[in-house]
Design a protein around this motif. Structure first.
Motif, PDB file in Angstrom:
ATOM      1  N   MET A 189       5.252  33.889  21.886  1.00 26.25           N
ATOM      2  CA  MET A 189       5.746  33.501  23.215  1.00 26.25           C
ATOM      3  C   MET A 189       6.490  32.159  23.120  1.00 26.25           C
ATOM      4  SD  MET A 189       5.919  34.258  26.469  1.00 26.25           S
ATOM      5  CE  MET A 189       4.824  35.682  26.465  1.00 26.25           C
ATOM      6  N   ASN A 190       7.823  32.216  23.084  1.00 21.97           N
ATOM      7  CA  ASN A 190       8.638  31.005  23.085  1.00 21.97           C
ATOM      8  C   ASN A 190       9.023  30.626  24.507  1.00 21.97           C
ATOM      9  OD1 ASN A 190       9.110  30.682  20.120  1.00 21.97           O
ATOM     10  ND2 ASN A 190       9.919  32.746  20.405  1.00 21.97           N
ATOM     11  N   LEU A 191       9.176  29.352  24.767  1.00 22.03           N
ATOM     12  CA  LEU A 191       9.638  28.896  26.087  1.00 22.03           C
ATOM     13  C   LEU A 191      10.920  28.083  25.937  1.00 22.03           C
ATOM     14  CD1 LEU A 191       6.401  27.603  27.878  1.00 22.03           C
ATOM     15  CD2 LEU A 191       7.484  29.850  28.068  1.00 22.03           C
ATOM     16  N   THR A 192      11.804  28.234  26.938  1.00 24.14           N
ATOM     17  CA  THR A 192      12.965  27.362  27.048  1.00 24.14           C
ATOM     18  C   THR A 192      12.754  26.472  28.268  1.00 24.14           C
ATOM     19  OG1 THR A 192      14.406  29.010  26.042  1.00 24.14           O
ATOM     20  CG2 THR A 192      15.468  27.304  27.343  1.00 24.14           C
ATOM     21  N   VAL A 193      12.881  25.174  28.075  1.00 22.54           N
ATOM     22  CA  VAL A 193      12.606  24.207  29.143  1.00 22.54           C
ATOM     23  C   VAL A 193      13.854  23.357  29.383  1.00 22.54           C
ATOM     24  CG1 VAL A 193      11.174  22.242  29.852  1.00 22.54           C
ATOM     25  CG2 VAL A 193      10.153  24.145  28.588  1.00 22.54           C
ATOM     26  N   TYR A 194      14.286  23.302  30.655  1.00 23.51           N
ATOM     27  CA  TYR A 194      15.426  22.457  31.038  1.00 23.51           C
ATOM     28  C   TYR A 194      14.900  21.101  31.487  1.00 23.51           C
ATOM     29  CZ  TYR A 194      19.879  21.055  33.113  1.00 23.51           C
ATOM     30  OH  TYR A 194      21.050  20.389  33.406  1.00 23.51           O
ATOM     31  N   LEU A 195      15.434  20.033  30.882  1.00 19.78           N
ATOM     32  CA  LEU A 195      14.982  18.673  31.204  1.00 19.78           C
ATOM     33  C   LEU A 195      15.988  18.013  32.132  1.00 19.78           C
ATOM     34  CD1 LEU A 195      13.820  17.597  27.618  1.00 19.78           C
ATOM     35  CD2 LEU A 195      12.368  18.396  29.510  1.00 19.78           C
ATOM     36  N   ALA A 196      15.733  18.035  33.423  1.00 19.89           N
ATOM     37  CA  ALA A 196      16.651  17.481  34.417  1.00 19.89           C
ATOM     38  C   ALA A 196      16.329  16.026  34.701  1.00 19.89           C
ATOM     39  CB  ALA A 196      16.555  18.287  35.712  1.00 19.89           C
ATOM     40  N   GLY A 197      17.297  15.297  35.208  1.00 15.87           N
ATOM     41  CA  GLY A 197      17.035  13.952  35.720  1.00 15.87           C
ATOM     42  C   GLY A 197      17.578  12.846  34.842  1.00 15.87           C
ATOM     43  N   GLU A 198      16.969  11.711  34.979  1.00 11.25           N
ATOM     44  CA  GLU A 198      17.468  10.458  34.411  1.00 11.25           C
ATOM     45  C   GLU A 198      18.066  10.601  33.004  1.00 11.25           C
ATOM     46  OE1 GLU A 198      15.453   6.312  34.841  1.00 11.25           O
ATOM     47  OE2 GLU A 198      14.895   7.141  32.907  1.00 11.25           O
ATOM     48  N   ILE A 199      19.281  10.029  32.824  1.00  5.27           N
ATOM     49  CA  ILE A 199      19.909  10.103  31.499  1.00  5.27           C
ATOM     50  C   ILE A 199      20.068   8.719  30.868  1.00  5.27           C
ATOM     51  CG2 ILE A 199      21.112  12.264  32.003  1.00  5.27           C
ATOM     52  CD1 ILE A 199      23.659  10.654  32.422  1.00  5.27           C
ATOM     53  N   HIS A 200      19.440   7.690  31.463  1.00  2.85           N
ATOM     54  CA  HIS A 200      19.613   6.332  30.927  1.00  2.85           C
ATOM     55  C   HIS A 200      18.422   5.845  30.124  1.00  2.85           C
ATOM     56  CE1 HIS A 200      22.245   6.768  34.408  1.00  2.85           C
ATOM     57  NE2 HIS A 200      23.093   6.101  33.675  1.00  2.85           N
ATOM     58  N   SER A 201      17.472   6.715  29.884  1.00  6.27           N
ATOM     59  CA  SER A 201      16.351   6.298  29.047  1.00  6.27           C
ATOM     60  C   SER A 201      16.159   7.358  27.966  1.00  6.27           C
ATOM     61  CB  SER A 201      15.084   6.152  29.889  1.00  6.27           C
ATOM     62  OG  SER A 201      14.662   7.418  30.339  1.00  6.27           O
ATOM     63  N   THR A 202      15.139   7.190  27.146  1.00  3.64           N
ATOM     64  CA  THR A 202      14.960   8.069  25.987  1.00  3.64           C
ATOM     65  C   THR A 202      13.836   9.074  26.194  1.00  3.64           C
ATOM     66  OG1 THR A 202      13.447   6.465  25.067  1.00  3.64           O
ATOM     67  CG2 THR A 202      15.767   6.272  24.406  1.00  3.64           C
ATOM     68  N   TRP A 203      13.543   9.391  27.470  1.00  8.17           N
ATOM     69  CA  TRP A 203      12.393  10.272  27.721  1.00  8.17           C
ATOM     70  C   TRP A 203      12.585  11.656  27.101  1.00  8.17           C
ATOM     71  CZ3 TRP A 203      12.093  14.706  30.964  1.00  8.17           C
ATOM     72  CH2 TRP A 203      13.261  14.993  31.685  1.00  8.17           C
ATOM     73  N   ARG A 204      13.838  12.138  27.023  1.00  5.95           N
ATOM     74  CA  ARG A 204      14.035  13.462  26.421  1.00  5.95           C
ATOM     75  C   ARG A 204      13.675  13.442  24.930  1.00  5.95           C
ATOM     76  NH1 ARG A 204      17.825  13.173  30.207  1.00  5.95           N
ATOM     77  NH2 ARG A 204      17.957  14.882  31.724  1.00  5.95           N
ATOM     78  N   ASP A 205      14.089  12.390  24.235  1.00  5.50           N
ATOM     79  CA  ASP A 205      13.735  12.296  22.814  1.00  5.50           C
ATOM     80  C   ASP A 205      12.220  12.237  22.649  1.00  5.50           C
ATOM     81  OD1 ASP A 205      16.374  12.318  22.087  1.00  5.50           O
ATOM     82  OD2 ASP A 205      16.561  10.129  22.171  1.00  5.50           O
ATOM     83  N   GLU A 206      11.579  11.452  23.515  1.00  8.25           N
ATOM     84  CA  GLU A 206      10.126  11.314  23.428  1.00  8.25           C
ATOM     85  C   GLU A 206       9.436  12.669  23.594  1.00  8.25           C
ATOM     86  OE1 GLU A 206       8.615   8.650  26.393  1.00  8.25           O
ATOM     87  OE2 GLU A 206       6.504   9.095  25.899  1.00  8.25           O
ATOM     88  N   LEU A 254       4.557  23.114  19.292  1.00  9.42           N
ATOM     89  CA  LEU A 254       4.697  24.060  20.403  1.00  9.42           C
ATOM     90  C   LEU A 254       6.050  24.758  20.286  1.00  9.42           C
ATOM     91  CD1 LEU A 254       3.320  21.910  23.368  1.00  9.42           C
ATOM     92  CD2 LEU A 254       2.120  23.663  22.036  1.00  9.42           C
ATOM     93  N   PRO A 255       6.087  26.079  20.477  1.00 10.68           N
ATOM     94  CA  PRO A 255       7.338  26.833  20.317  1.00 10.68           C
ATOM     95  C   PRO A 255       8.241  26.712  21.541  1.00 10.68           C
ATOM     96  CG  PRO A 255       5.569  28.323  20.897  1.00 10.68           C
ATOM     97  CD  PRO A 255       4.955  26.957  20.810  1.00 10.68           C
ATOM     98  N   ILE A 256       8.772  25.516  21.764  1.00 11.61           N
ATOM     99  CA  ILE A 256       9.572  25.227  22.961  1.00 11.61           C
ATOM    100  C   ILE A 256      10.958  24.760  22.537  1.00 11.61           C
ATOM    101  CG2 ILE A 256       9.764  23.788  25.030  1.00 11.61           C
ATOM    102  CD1 ILE A 256       6.746  23.610  25.105  1.00 11.61           C
ATOM    103  N   HIS A 257      11.975  25.340  23.202  1.00 10.52           N
ATOM    104  CA  HIS A 257      13.363  24.953  22.981  1.00 10.52           C
ATOM    105  C   HIS A 257      13.838  24.219  24.235  1.00 10.52           C
ATOM    106  CE1 HIS A 257      17.531  25.191  21.761  1.00 10.52           C
ATOM    107  NE2 HIS A 257      17.837  25.845  22.868  1.00 10.52           N
ATOM    108  N   PHE A 258      14.439  23.050  24.047  1.00 11.85           N
ATOM    109  CA  PHE A 258      14.850  22.250  25.202  1.00 11.85           C
ATOM    110  C   PHE A 258      16.363  22.301  25.429  1.00 11.85           C
ATOM    111  CE2 PHE A 258      10.843  20.322  23.873  1.00 11.85           C
ATOM    112  CZ  PHE A 258      10.176  20.249  25.086  1.00 11.85           C
TER     113      PHE A 258
END
Lengths: 146, 146, 146, 146, 146, 146, 146, 146
Positions: free
Chosen positions: H1-18, H28-32
């Protein structure tokens, strides 16, 4: 033709293991998903993620966020939902998950003992099929894939 | 702005009369619909229309046809569903009707005593609001129409 | 609470008149719509509007445009569809209209004699209820509006 | 670009084998699904799973649960539905499956002999295309994948 | 049974007046809506509301906001869309409005002269019916309401 | 042709009164609905109905139930949503209501000063039209009903 | 993340080859589908499958069945539709395919020369983006996959 | 069971990398997927594709086309949307993307600091869950896949 089947309902017995083992023995290409089966973890997940809540009611509200989230994501990936009503508890969650299956356009099989036939008669009418045992549900899975 | 409200759930108490009288006293332009409240008639409607069925299970199956038909037609005409969970019985029908409201895109208010908060926590999360008394539900109706 | 009911199916008997008269006698607030009941006019409507067609097949194709158009507009305005399967003809139109009712989210009552139970078993399962006589259907209408 | 095609309709001839063999000979990347083709098994599946039913009508009702379940799951996985009307029987199931295809948003090809053109004219108008032979349907499949 | 009909397409001839007068003479209970028929006002509405735009392209972009808004609101209130393709201009708007009718689930009648049959063949196939004259469309309206 | 228009957004100025008075002066057949404009009542409605909550966060959660309920019921009855972004506050509710309008298939007009054009550019692209003043929005209402 | 893109519109130039080659040179993981590009085959497909038709109009009607079928199946498999309006012909098919994309919930890019801006202004407003050249469309594809 | 997750919102910090690193560490088998994170490129993409625009407003309008296109395509491929509200800016885009997730039927997790609880209370109620930190969101992802 692979199928994904969501197993909703009672989490205090081993019916999910039974269905998985029997389906595996039949070599049916079915992948199963379902709710958190560790009852304590399911009840505590809200506080585990969000921290201590002010009362039991708020603890429950917090947990319901994550339990509904898990159910929605996994049920939407399913081709079929099987919902088992056990002998104990109110099991309104099971009724809700069965209804959600109908709402998401997912075919639905109910498993319930004959004792429950009166209380479940309207929900049973909305399901595609109602059976009384896990073995009958497995026969239905087999029939779909013949 | 008139509203049609479907009153789902318990049929063994007088909560529907109470809500209708209080809403009338407030002059709110609300029309109420709901399930058959005569329990015997609801249980027997299948045999009354289709004739004697071979067993209690088939009698129930026959009745469920017409009870679901009535619910579906009337609920689809509603702007809002209010579902009350009482103290007795399994009330899986109430859970199913509440879930059907969500499925039909109808806003939903749950009424349940605090005792039921744990068993109803996931369904409560799907409702727009959960209250504990008829009077609280009436306050919500009033707020919508202010 | 007024209802609009679409009466699909057989056009060679007087069942629509019967249902209308009995419902009127009961003072039920129901408005009925349905297909063109003049069979010749239904078969010829394509040529009446578009002129002579090159063959019987194209005459039928032309007529089907306007019959489907009429059905779609009127059925979409209905709260309920009642479809009667008679004794004669293939009646695939009736099966199609009954299925269209399901597709449009309209509750559905089938009327068919016991003779047809085998041939209609799957469609019957998709309907909200299946009855054998016009009088049974009227009882169901009455039950909805009680 | 692979396609999944549901083959609805007549189960008393070998048209499914014919279409599969010819499509295989053309190397078209098409996977076929469809209903239970063993007529007895299809009629008996309700009793095979649920046990002896009280009458032929209830036996049919039981079977329809599992036949509709199978059809719904497999048809929802299809990109296209091909429905063949044969020479015999009422074939209301075929009409229902063809209509269900339209309801699920699945493109639809009808196969019917010219004899049936009048009885099927309205359903034919709802299909994407109507042809008279299996070979014509295969030409259409080829055209889609060119 | 009243109908609301949206009249899409050509705005440089008097076909809308013709259809309204003839329908009134027939006493058909039909209410008509449609696009802005004053071509200059339609082209200028963006600048009339938003003020001078930097170029002809941006003037057009501004106008399209309000023309699409008007079309969407009025078409969603219609039971049927009639779209007339005239002899001149590209009329991509007409094609778009006809397709939008299909998208909104609104039954659709096309009116186009025989000259356009080739260019419109695919769109014609998506309409419920295609006719060549206003009088033919009126016959169809009459047939629906008989 | 009557229209119902939901006025979303800022509740700290008199723009709703202005739009209602000017539309009334133009004799446009428009009925307006919208959110609770008494800010304190909107913030306190959760505690007014459910009683004292354990913290400001839970008070807000309680209020949001009833504010969302009101918005959903009234917006679903609207033909058009107009959302005004004012100069102050985060106004995420306004963005959410505007997006909900798109989700419910309701046409949408944004009113925002030029200052906000950058922050609102993506939402503006999803609206049917974006204007800068109440008077421009009224011109659009007039155009729809001409 | 792979994308499937349907290339609608003009079939008399080599724009599809150009876009495929340039996308391949950029190593973008995009799979392209689209209509039958052999114009004669597209016009004749009805007679090729169904045999000689009685007139040019009926030949067109026959062809439209299979062209619409192909478009519907392939477009439903796409993540994005790009529609190019060329310099010649009425191109109502292109307008219809672009509108169908919107109806199916598929994001849409229009390619049209500046000459067409007035005739396409309303359709352009419904597209996600309108560009003037194939190279601009490729830049958009690149941006999506960065 | 793979999941695709869309990361919306703030683009001025590094939360997506974190979030990506921590999820990778958990196997975890998650594709962002998510929006363009280069702010300048996001603001300029309209002019980069379409050329110089007449003013800052039109530059923004041009950019919004391609940003919305990217968001729509990628969000529709996701099983879950996580939207983070940061400390700065209006972030109406984040509110819009969160609402779009609800509109597309995508489960939604909000991340916002406690400071924002009042301004986000109604949107929070529409989300499946609201948390305060990236680590809490990761715990939720873990729970779904246990």
């Amino acid at each position: 033709m692979n199928l994904t089947v969501y197993l909703a309902g009672e989490i205090h017995s081993t019916w999910r293991d039974e269905i998985k083992q029997k389906v595996a023995a039949l070599n049916l290409p079915i992948h199963f998903v379902g709710p958190m089966e560790n009852h304590d973890r399911s009840d505590n997940i809200g506080e585990e993620i969000l921290g201590k809540q002010p009362s039991a009611i708020f603890k429950d509200a917090a947990a319901s966020n994550f339990n509904n989230l898990r159910t929605e994501i996994l049920m939407k990936k399913a081709d079929l939902v099987i919902a088992l009503f056990g002998e104990k508890y109110k099991q309104w969650n099971t009724a809700m998950d069965a209804s959600a299956a109908v709402a998401y356009g997912k075919p639905l099989i109910l498993i319930r003992s004959e004792d429950h036939h009166h209380a479940l008669k309207e929900l049973s009418r909305k399901a595609n099929a109602t059976v009384e045992t896990v073995d009958q549900a497995i026969k239905a899975l087999h029939y779909i894939l013949e």
